[in-house]
Design a protein around this motif. Sequence first.
Motif, PDB file in Angstrom:
ATOM      1  N   ASP A   7      -7.042  -5.382  -0.423  1.00 33.77           N
ATOM      2  CA  ASP A   7      -8.413  -4.090  -0.055  1.00 33.77           C
ATOM      3  C   ASP A   7      -9.232  -4.919  -0.544  1.00 33.77           C
ATOM      4  O   ASP A   7      -9.479  -6.139  -1.299  1.00 33.77           O
ATOM      5  CB  ASP A   7      -7.573  -2.507  -1.107  1.00 33.77           C
ATOM      6  CG  ASP A   7      -6.811  -2.082  -0.545  1.00 33.77           C
ATOM      7  OD1 ASP A   7      -6.067  -2.096   1.053  1.00 33.77           O
ATOM      8  OD2 ASP A   7      -6.410  -1.223  -1.455  1.00 33.77           O
ATOM      9  N   LEU A  57     -10.949   1.166  -4.231  1.00 31.43           N
ATOM     10  CA  LEU A  57      -9.826   2.666  -4.749  1.00 31.43           C
ATOM     11  C   LEU A  57     -10.434   3.893  -4.432  1.00 31.43           C
ATOM     12  O   LEU A  57      -9.570   5.019  -4.147  1.00 31.43           O
ATOM     13  CB  LEU A  57      -9.175   3.179  -6.190  1.00 31.43           C
ATOM     14  CG  LEU A  57      -8.537   3.147  -6.435  1.00 31.43           C
ATOM     15  CD1 LEU A  57      -6.997   2.837  -5.846  1.00 31.43           C
ATOM     16  CD2 LEU A  57      -7.709   3.287  -8.037  1.00 31.43           C
ATOM     17  N   ARG A 111      -9.526   3.940  -0.647  1.00 30.48           N
ATOM     18  CA  ARG A 111      -7.836   4.260  -0.681  1.00 30.48           C
ATOM     19  C   ARG A 111      -7.680   5.963  -0.365  1.00 30.48           C
ATOM     20  O   ARG A 111      -6.874   6.529   0.386  1.00 30.48           O
ATOM     21  CB  ARG A 111      -7.368   3.956  -1.005  1.00 30.48           C
ATOM     22  CG  ARG A 111      -5.788   3.900  -0.990  1.00 30.48           C
ATOM     23  CD  ARG A 111      -5.100   2.344  -1.730  1.00 30.48           C
ATOM     24  NE  ARG A 111      -5.042   0.868  -1.388  1.00 30.48           N
ATOM     25  CZ  ARG A 111      -3.967   0.804  -0.147  1.00 30.48           C
ATOM     26  NH1 ARG A 111      -2.619   1.757  -0.227  1.00 30.48           N
ATOM     27  NH2 ARG A 111      -4.118   0.022   0.236  1.00 30.48           N
ATOM     28  N   GLY A 135      -4.478  -2.723  -5.284  1.00 33.56           N
ATOM     29  CA  GLY A 135      -4.719  -3.069  -4.048  1.00 33.56           C
ATOM     30  C   GLY A 135      -4.491  -3.282  -2.583  1.00 33.56           C
ATOM     31  O   GLY A 135      -5.298  -4.792  -2.089  1.00 33.56           O
TER      32      GLY A 135
END
Length: 98
Positions: free
Chosen positions: A9, A14, A17, A50
């Motif tokens: 990532d 976050l 996501r 991640g």
Amino acid sequence: MPYMIETFDKAGSLDLRKAHRAEHLVYLDRIRDRLLACGAKLNDDGSDAGGGLYVVDVETRAEAEALIQADPFHVVGLFERVEIRRWRKAYLDGRSYL
């Protein structure tokens, strides 16, 4: 021949996501017949690290690339990078394929 797909990532993503997780899970359910394994990478304390790992049962790199490119996480630009490698299935679910 199976392929491993490892995703990484982008830093500080976050929230992105979390916002697209539901779509991602629907997508995984749609391709479940080609997934040998799949899941998020975690830190030792169980927090999100991640990225993720997919082991997919497809014949070509192009098919593996197409699978990850269709993932909603990829579509929204979550990944900083993606690495795809062929994988030899030696043991799976306690069964030897050697």
